[in-house]
Design a protein around this motif. Structure first.
Motif, PDB file in Angstrom:
ATOM      1  N   LYS A 228       0.832  -1.198   0.000  1.00 36.74           N
ATOM      2  CA  LYS A 228       0.000   0.000   0.000  1.00 36.74           C
ATOM      3  C   LYS A 228       0.869   1.252   0.000  1.00 36.74           C
ATOM      4  O   LYS A 228       1.953   1.271   0.577  1.00 36.74           O
ATOM      5  CB  LYS A 228      -0.912   0.029   1.234  1.00 36.74           C
TER       6      LYS A 228
ATOM      7  N   SER B 136      -6.745   4.172   5.612  1.00 37.86           N
ATOM      8  CA  SER B 136      -7.371   3.045   6.307  1.00 37.86           C
ATOM      9  C   SER B 136      -7.814   3.417   7.713  1.00 37.86           C
ATOM     10  O   SER B 136      -8.574   2.689   8.348  1.00 37.86           O
ATOM     11  CB  SER B 136      -6.403   1.851   6.361  1.00 37.86           C
TER      12      SER B 136
ATOM     13  N   GLN C 259      -2.742   5.385   0.982  1.00 37.43           N
ATOM     14  CA  GLN C 259      -3.693   4.302   1.210  1.00 37.43           C
ATOM     15  C   GLN C 259      -3.665   3.828   2.657  1.00 37.43           C
ATOM     16  O   GLN C 259      -4.708   3.506   3.239  1.00 37.43           O
ATOM     17  CB  GLN C 259      -3.382   3.132   0.266  1.00 37.43           C
TER      18      GLN C 259
ATOM     19  N   ASP D  61      -8.931  -0.751   0.267  1.00 37.96           N
ATOM     20  CA  ASP D  61      -8.091  -0.054  -0.689  1.00 37.96           C
ATOM     21  C   ASP D  61      -8.668   1.327  -0.968  1.00 37.96           C
ATOM     22  O   ASP D  61      -9.778   1.657  -0.559  1.00 37.96           O
ATOM     23  CB  ASP D  61      -7.930  -0.861  -1.990  1.00 37.96           C
ATOM     24  N   ALA D  62      -7.923   2.141  -1.720  1.00 36.53           N
ATOM     25  CA  ALA D  62      -8.295   3.538  -1.905  1.00 36.53           C
ATOM     26  C   ALA D  62      -9.587   3.685  -2.695  1.00 36.53           C
ATOM     27  O   ALA D  62     -10.427   4.532  -2.397  1.00 36.53           O
ATOM     28  CB  ALA D  62      -7.149   4.278  -2.605  1.00 36.53           C
TER      29      ALA D  62
END
Length: 442
Positions: free
Chosen positions: A402, A410, A406, A426-427
């Motif tokens: 990542k 989270s 990213q 994920d983004a």
């Protein structure tokens, strides 16, 4: 970083020098209680130097730049080494203690500056492996590696572009590091990071704990540092020779050298596993393995009359091996991964202070606790390792593969005020969920 690694086999020699100095000054051998206190102070003062200098990591890295700060920091290594080297000739316990403090200050800065630099220059796919190389450099000779090789390293391209706005120099550094002429994709990633950075100001240490966005990753960063130092690894390194002697090993010096060899070998193993298995998995594997080895070590030492000496020796080797698989290299570069450019220097300072504080507590208190608890002292570490294993399982996210953005994304604020720590978020998924949330609120 196992700061106590520099202590291998040195305890008995230093104690003999302290005793000789005491006889020279006062005409009689040093009392056992005074010797224990002076030895514990000599061990712990190293950590105090690290605690003090770790708070300067953010300021120094922004003022001098990552590369220049690491070069200048080596001056402390020469000063500290000189003081310790001259202490025997001068018959000065004070010079030894002061030298240990200065060396600790050097290590405190190095342990924050180096992972920051490595994390910023490394491509996302190799960030874990290169972070582990930092640990390998430590166990194979950090001073030689930095003095000989560091002048040939470029400054961190992220620092040059994001902090200093020097795009041309950043491109040049990227080309040197990657061996590619076309570094547009890497520069685009840094431009996006800079765009986000321009929207957030530098973060102070108090703000790390006040802001909900930083609080949870900061707790994780501190707990990872504590899991390294409170694992008992420095107790092994500080007092390895005496532990082997109590276990009945005939040549404890060679057994200690064996522990150092295992230390280096399994750092290489971690280097190849960290990008395949992930940081979180390796950290849990290391903690779990150390916990089992600590229990075996306790049983072997407690029943040394009936259990062969090689059992405790194998337990110590296993303890060191599992440490280098996970808790040794991972906490340092993991902290750099958890934070974006704005809060990263302050976060590294707090994490470093936590690490060195725990190191100080172990160095200062282990001998006294060991005298009271005997072989059962390692059950304390086994309990702590089990606690950190449970914490890692439930609270630490995986960062392998990542980008910094990213990873930061989270830790998002949910409507109920809690933090979303989806391990596989994920983004793109995050962006979609936030858009949906906005539409629902409207």
């Amino acid at each position: 970083m196992p700061a106590g690694f520099v202590q291998l086999n040195g305890g008995e020699i230093i104690e003999q020098d302290y005793n000789a100095t005491w006889i020279h000054r006062y005409g009689e051998p040093i009392p056992p209680g005074s010797l224990t206190s002076l030895w514990s102070l000599s061990v712990a003062i190293f950590s105090i130097g690290g605690m003090v200098s770790s708070f300067c990591v953010g300021f120094v890295s922004e003022w001098l730049g990552r590369r220049k700060a690491m070069l200048v920091n080596n001056v402390f290594a020469f000063i500290g080494g000189g003081l310790m080297g001259m202490s025997k000739i001068s018959r000065s316990i004070e010079m030894m203690v002061l030298g240990r403090f200065v060396i600790g200050a050097y290590c405190g800065l190095a342990s924050g500056l180096t992972p920051m630099y490595v994390g910023e220059i490394a491509p996302t796919s190799l960030r874990g492996a290169l972070g582990t190389l930092h640990q390998l450099a430590i166990v194979t000779g950090i001073l030689i590696a930095q003095m000989v090789l560091l002048p040939f390293c470029p400054e961190s391209p992220r620092f040059l572009y994001i902090v200093r706005c020097q795009e041309h120099q950043a491109k040049s550094g990227l080309r040197r590091l990657t061996g590619r002429q076309d570094v547009g994709d890497l520069l685009a990633e840094m431009k996006e990071e800079k765009r986000r950075m321009d929207m957030e100001r530098k973060v102070s240490i108090p703000e790390l704990f006040r802001s909900p966005a930083y609080r949870q990753p900061m707790v994780i960063a501190i707990m990872l540092q504590l899991s390294q130092q409170l694992s008992g690894i420095n107790a092994i390194f500080y007092y390895s020779t005496s532990i082997f002697m109590k276990a009945g090993v005939q040549s404890p010096v060679y057994a200690t050298i064996g522990a150092g060899t295992v230390n280096c070998a399994f750092t290489v193993v971690s280097l190849f596993l960290v990008e395949r298995m992930g940081r979180r998995t390796l950290h849990m594997l290391g903690l779990g393995g150390m916990c089992v080895c600590a229990v075996i070590m306790t049983i072997a030492l407690a029943l040394s009359d009936s259990i062969p000496a090689f059992v405790s020796m194998l337990a110590i080797f296993g303890f060191v091996a599992f440490f280098e698989v996970g808790p040794g290299p991972i906490p340092w570069f993991f902290v750099a991964e958890l934070f974006s450019q704005g809060p990263r220097p302050a976060a590294m300072a707090v994490a470093g202070f936590s690490n060195w504080t725990a190191n100080f507590l172990i160095g200062m208190g282990f001998q006294y606790v060991a005298d009271l608890s005997g072989p059962y002292v390692f059950l304390i570490f086994a309990a702590l390792l089990l606690f950190f294993l449970v914490f890692t399982f439930f609270r630490v996210p995986e960062t392998r593969g990542k980008t910094f953005d990213q990873i930061s994304a989270s830790f998002v604020q949910r409507p109920d005020g809690l933090l979303d720590m989806d391990m596989g978020l994920d983004a793109d998924k995050l962006s979609t969920e936030l858009d949906c949330l906005g539409e629902d609120l409207n």
